[in-house]
Write a protein that holds these residues in place. Structure first.
Motif, mmCIF file in Angstrom:
data_model
loop_
_atom_site.group_PDB
_atom_site.id
_atom_site.type_symbol
_atom_site.label_atom_id
_atom_site.label_comp_id
_atom_site.label_asym_id
_atom_site.label_seq_id
_atom_site.Cartn_x
_atom_site.Cartn_y
_atom_site.Cartn_z
ATOM 1 N N ILE A 299 0.864 -1.181 0.000
ATOM 2 C CA ILE A 299 0.000 0.000 0.000
ATOM 3 C C ILE A 299 0.901 1.232 0.000
ATOM 4 O O ILE A 299 1.765 1.372 0.866
ATOM 5 C CB ILE A 299 -0.905 0.039 1.253
ATOM 6 C CG1 ILE A 299 -1.829 -1.155 1.300
ATOM 7 C CG2 ILE A 299 -1.713 1.319 1.290
ATOM 8 C CD1 ILE A 299 -2.660 -1.201 2.565
ATOM 9 N N ASP A 300 0.674 2.124 -0.944
ATOM 10 C CA ASP A 300 1.483 3.342 -1.015
ATOM 11 C C ASP A 300 1.393 4.156 0.280
ATOM 12 O O ASP A 300 2.394 4.735 0.706
ATOM 13 C CB ASP A 300 1.052 4.207 -2.201
ATOM 14 C CG ASP A 300 1.444 3.597 -3.544
ATOM 15 O OD1 ASP A 300 2.356 2.732 -3.567
ATOM 16 O OD2 ASP A 300 0.833 3.966 -4.567
ATOM 17 N N LYS A 301 0.220 4.188 0.881
ATOM 18 C CA LYS A 301 0.041 4.948 2.126
ATOM 19 C C LYS A 301 0.951 4.457 3.249
ATOM 20 O O LYS A 301 1.290 5.209 4.148
ATOM 21 C CB LYS A 301 -1.409 4.866 2.608
ATOM 22 C CG LYS A 301 -2.379 5.726 1.878
ATOM 23 C CD LYS A 301 -3.746 5.605 2.549
ATOM 24 C CE LYS A 301 -4.758 6.486 1.886
ATOM 25 N NZ LYS A 301 -6.074 6.369 2.541
ATOM 26 N N LEU A 302 1.314 3.186 3.218
ATOM 27 C CA LEU A 302 2.151 2.607 4.271
ATOM 28 C C LEU A 302 3.645 2.723 3.980
ATOM 29 O O LEU A 302 4.468 2.410 4.858
ATOM 30 C CB LEU A 302 1.818 1.118 4.458
ATOM 31 C CG LEU A 302 0.549 0.768 5.204
ATOM 32 C CD1 LEU A 302 0.332 -0.745 5.209
ATOM 33 C CD2 LEU A 302 0.592 1.299 6.621
ATOM 34 N N ALA A 303 4.002 3.176 2.790
ATOM 35 C CA ALA A 303 5.409 3.149 2.372
ATOM 36 C C ALA A 303 6.329 3.867 3.357
ATOM 37 O O ALA A 303 7.407 3.352 3.691
ATOM 38 C CB ALA A 303 5.553 3.736 0.972
ATOM 39 N N ASN A 304 5.953 5.035 3.839
ATOM 40 C CA ASN A 304 6.810 5.786 4.748
ATOM 41 C C ASN A 304 6.975 5.063 6.091
ATOM 42 O O ASN A 304 8.087 4.966 6.619
ATOM 43 C CB ASN A 304 6.250 7.200 4.957
ATOM 44 C CG ASN A 304 7.216 8.078 5.713
ATOM 45 O OD1 ASN A 304 8.415 8.069 5.462
ATOM 46 N ND2 ASN A 304 6.688 8.828 6.661
ATOM 47 N N ILE A 305 5.885 4.547 6.629
ATOM 48 C CA ILE A 305 5.941 3.828 7.905
ATOM 49 C C ILE A 305 6.789 2.564 7.760
ATOM 50 O O ILE A 305 7.627 2.254 8.605
ATOM 51 C CB ILE A 305 4.519 3.489 8.412
ATOM 52 C CG1 ILE A 305 3.752 4.774 8.705
ATOM 53 C CG2 ILE A 305 4.567 2.587 9.645
ATOM 54 C CD1 ILE A 305 2.273 4.568 9.003
ATOM 55 N N VAL A 306 6.570 1.836 6.669
ATOM 56 C CA VAL A 306 7.343 0.613 6.412
ATOM 57 C C VAL A 306 8.825 0.949 6.313
ATOM 58 O O VAL A 306 9.673 0.275 6.917
ATOM 59 C CB VAL A 306 6.844 -0.096 5.132
ATOM 60 C CG1 VAL A 306 7.827 -1.155 4.664
ATOM 61 C CG2 VAL A 306 5.472 -0.710 5.367
#
Length: 183
Positions: free
Chosen positions: A151-158
């Motif tokens: 999920i692109d939205k999770l990219a920073n957290i990941v």
């Protein structure tokens, strides 16, 4: 398992029973999550929506924080060590399973082939290199699991969770807050 049952993020532990085939052995009696399946299988089926994936990520983050508050490290988070299930057909819940590598009050070191074993990619780089597990290595593995959602939205957290330097990985309350902001 008994120690973590009250967290609601692991199956309930009911006790030990003698093995009817060999009374010298004990069997674990625990909650059956009948409608559940591993997160790996759920991802393979590609059935969760983006919102459900975010919700599962949040639940796992809160669960890991709760477990860490009990001074327990899971040391082996991956998609087939998580069970997901639905209470109403749309909202997924998640529970951690398989505590064979968990440690309570101490760190764990992986020996042998953890550095080269392709099945160990969910472990933090420092753990694969023979360093002891820490809360930050569990955060790395949480990031590994969330990355599987793609999920692109999770990219920073990941990216933050899977940072190479353990001291640069976020603490779980920050991960939880960032996920709540995405919801």
């Amino acid at each position: 398992m008994a120690f973590l049952s009250e967290t609601r993020f692991t199956p309930k532990f009911y006790g030990l029973l003698p093995d009817p085939t060999d009374p010298r052995n004990l069997l674990i009696a625990m909650e059956m999550i009948g409608s559940g399946m591993t997160l790996r299988k759920k991802i393979e089926e590609n059935t969760p929506t983006e919102r459900q994936k975010l919700s599962i990520s949040l639940r796992l983050s809160i669960g890991l924080h709760t477990i860490h508050d009990k001074n327990v490290l899971l040391n082996d988070q991956k998609d087939d060590n998580v069970i997901v299930y639905s209470l109403n057909g749309t909202v997924f819940q998640a529970k951690f399973i398989d505590f064979g590598h968990a440690s309570c009050g101490f760190e764990k070191r992986y020996g042998g082939n953890a550095t080269t074993n392709a099945r160990c990619t969910h472990l933090a780089p420092e753990v694969r290199a023979g360093e002891p597990t820490k809360a930050s290595s569990d955060v790395y593995s949480l990031g590994f699991v969330m990355a599987l959602f793609r999920i692109d939205k999770l990219a920073n957290i990941v990216s933050q969770c899977m940072g190479h330097e353990p001291g640069q990985r976020p603490c779980l309350p920050i991960v939880v807050r960032n996920l709540m902001d995405l919801m």
